[in-house]
Design a protein around this motif. Structure first.
Motif, PDB file in Angstrom:
ATOM      1  N   LYS A   1      21.692  45.209  -2.711  1.00 57.46           N
ATOM      2  CA  LYS A   1      22.408  46.202  -1.910  1.00 57.46           C
ATOM      3  C   LYS A   1      23.736  46.432  -1.957  1.00 57.46           C
ATOM      4  O   LYS A   1      24.831  45.937  -1.525  1.00 57.46           O
ATOM      5  CB  LYS A   1      22.074  45.674  -0.320  1.00 57.46           C
ATOM      6  N   PRO A   2      24.135  47.504  -3.114  1.00 55.23           N
ATOM      7  CA  PRO A   2      25.422  47.661  -3.520  1.00 55.23           C
ATOM      8  C   PRO A   2      25.926  48.684  -2.259  1.00 55.23           C
ATOM      9  O   PRO A   2      25.339  49.378  -1.683  1.00 55.23           O
ATOM     10  CB  PRO A   2      25.451  48.494  -4.580  1.00 55.23           C
ATOM     11  N   ARG A   3      27.372  48.389  -2.132  1.00 53.51           N
ATOM     12  CA  ARG A   3      28.135  49.292  -1.272  1.00 53.51           C
ATOM     13  C   ARG A   3      28.610  50.679  -2.053  1.00 53.51           C
ATOM     14  O   ARG A   3      29.096  50.527  -2.945  1.00 53.51           O
ATOM     15  CB  ARG A   3      29.351  48.533  -0.792  1.00 53.51           C
ATOM     16  N   VAL A   4      28.537  51.815  -1.369  1.00 58.53           N
ATOM     17  CA  VAL A   4      28.858  53.100  -1.977  1.00 58.53           C
ATOM     18  C   VAL A   4      30.498  53.071  -1.858  1.00 58.53           C
ATOM     19  O   VAL A   4      31.162  52.935  -0.752  1.00 58.53           O
ATOM     20  CB  VAL A   4      28.466  54.191  -1.110  1.00 58.53           C
ATOM     21  N   LEU A   5      30.920  53.017  -3.223  1.00 55.45           N
ATOM     22  CA  LEU A   5      32.628  53.055  -3.404  1.00 55.45           C
ATOM     23  C   LEU A   5      32.930  54.663  -3.538  1.00 55.45           C
ATOM     24  O   LEU A   5      33.980  55.088  -3.023  1.00 55.45           O
ATOM     25  CB  LEU A   5      33.009  52.557  -4.541  1.00 55.45           C
ATOM     26  N   LYS A   6      31.991  55.637  -4.043  1.00 53.07           N
ATOM     27  CA  LYS A   6      32.812  57.036  -4.012  1.00 53.07           C
ATOM     28  C   LYS A   6      31.578  57.879  -4.157  1.00 53.07           C
ATOM     29  O   LYS A   6      30.512  57.662  -4.912  1.00 53.07           O
ATOM     30  CB  LYS A   6      33.362  57.043  -5.170  1.00 53.07           C
ATOM     31  N   PHE A   7      31.177  59.024  -3.620  1.00 57.59           N
ATOM     32  CA  PHE A   7      30.267  59.723  -3.591  1.00 57.59           C
ATOM     33  C   PHE A   7      31.041  61.062  -3.591  1.00 57.59           C
ATOM     34  O   PHE A   7      31.229  61.851  -2.080  1.00 57.59           O
ATOM     35  CB  PHE A   7      29.318  59.878  -2.456  1.00 57.59           C
TER      36      PHE A   7
ATOM     37  N   GLY B   1      18.864  55.029   1.027  1.00 56.65           N
ATOM     38  CA  GLY B   1      19.980  54.710   1.694  1.00 56.65           C
ATOM     39  C   GLY B   1      21.030  55.808   1.780  1.00 56.65           C
ATOM     40  O   GLY B   1      20.636  56.977   1.046  1.00 56.65           O
ATOM     41  N   GLU B   2      21.761  55.883   2.738  1.00 54.67           N
ATOM     42  CA  GLU B   2      22.899  57.020   2.858  1.00 54.67           C
ATOM     43  C   GLU B   2      24.028  56.858   2.053  1.00 54.67           C
ATOM     44  O   GLU B   2      24.532  55.733   1.892  1.00 54.67           O
ATOM     45  CB  GLU B   2      23.308  57.191   4.140  1.00 54.67           C
TER      46      GLU B   2
ATOM     47  N   LEU C   1      23.382  50.724  -0.095  1.00 62.30           N
ATOM     48  CA  LEU C   1      22.180  51.287  -0.715  1.00 62.30           C
ATOM     49  C   LEU C   1      21.133  50.031  -0.678  1.00 62.30           C
ATOM     50  O   LEU C   1      21.730  49.105  -0.908  1.00 62.30           O
ATOM     51  CB  LEU C   1      22.343  52.128  -1.880  1.00 62.30           C
ATOM     52  N   THR C   2      19.994  50.312  -0.999  1.00 57.76           N
ATOM     53  CA  THR C   2      18.989  49.398  -1.320  1.00 57.76           C
ATOM     54  C   THR C   2      18.387  50.064  -2.802  1.00 57.76           C
ATOM     55  O   THR C   2      18.044  50.958  -2.868  1.00 57.76           O
ATOM     56  CB  THR C   2      17.724  49.346  -0.274  1.00 57.76           C
ATOM     57  N   VAL C   3      18.750  49.103  -3.803  1.00 53.99           N
ATOM     58  CA  VAL C   3      18.623  49.601  -5.246  1.00 53.99           C
ATOM     59  C   VAL C   3      17.588  48.540  -5.745  1.00 53.99           C
ATOM     60  O   VAL C   3      17.916  47.038  -5.859  1.00 53.99           O
ATOM     61  CB  VAL C   3      19.654  49.847  -5.973  1.00 53.99           C
ATOM     62  N   SER C   4      16.479  48.888  -6.382  1.00 57.88           N
ATOM     63  CA  SER C   4      15.568  48.205  -7.297  1.00 57.88           C
ATOM     64  C   SER C   4      15.852  48.450  -8.733  1.00 57.88           C
ATOM     65  O   SER C   4      15.639  49.732  -9.076  1.00 57.88           O
ATOM     66  CB  SER C   4      14.015  48.335  -6.714  1.00 57.88           C
ATOM     67  N   ILE C   5      15.891  47.477  -9.552  1.00 61.84           N
ATOM     68  CA  ILE C   5      16.002  47.809 -10.874  1.00 61.84           C
ATOM     69  C   ILE C   5      14.951  46.959 -11.721  1.00 61.84           C
ATOM     70  O   ILE C   5      14.565  46.151 -11.184  1.00 61.84           O
ATOM     71  CB  ILE C   5      17.262  47.432 -11.397  1.00 61.84           C
TER      72      ILE C   5
END
Length: 122
Positions: free
Chosen positions: A55-61, A32-33, A40-44
């Motif tokens: 699918k977490p949301r980006v809070l800071k980059f 994801g961007e 994002l799509t995150v597999s753990i």
């Protein structure tokens, strides 16, 4: 954790999502961007537990400084996790790497044993 590498090198490794499985057995993939507000799509693959994708949301980059996201299980407030990576330059050849997760929500108490194992790396 102190890493013997400059902050640019550490940031580049951290954000090269295709290579995460090479050095990080916990995070199998990230897609994801990374723009703030995007998902994002995150597999753990947590130790001692079944793998999952969320699918977490980006809070800071903030390049060479901080990368932070927040995921949730179902509805917000049930089980939320805010994951963060913070880099601090010690000198040109050393970077302090701070990594962690803050959990919140009503299932945190139920999931306590799994969370503790994950934190310890079991």
């Amino acid at each position: 954790m102190l890493i013997e590498a400059g902050i640019s090198t550490v940031w580049n490794v951290l954000t090269d999502f295709e290579k995460h499985p090479d050095w990080n057995p916990f995070i199998k993939s990230i897609h994801g961007e990374t723009a703030v507000g995007n998902y994002l799509t995150v597999s753990i693959n947590p130790p001692g537990a079944k793998g999952m994708t969320f699918k977490p949301r980006v809070l800071k980059f903030d390049p060479e400084n901080e990368f932070r996201w927040k995921g949730k299980l179902g509805i917000q407030g049930i089980f939320d996790g805010e994951h963060y990576f913070i880099l601090k330059e010690v000198d040109k050849k050393h970077t302090q790497f701070i990594h962690g997760e803050k959990f919140s929500g009503i299932l945190v108490y139920v999931m306590g044993n799994v969370l503790e194992k994950t934190k310890q790396g079991f």
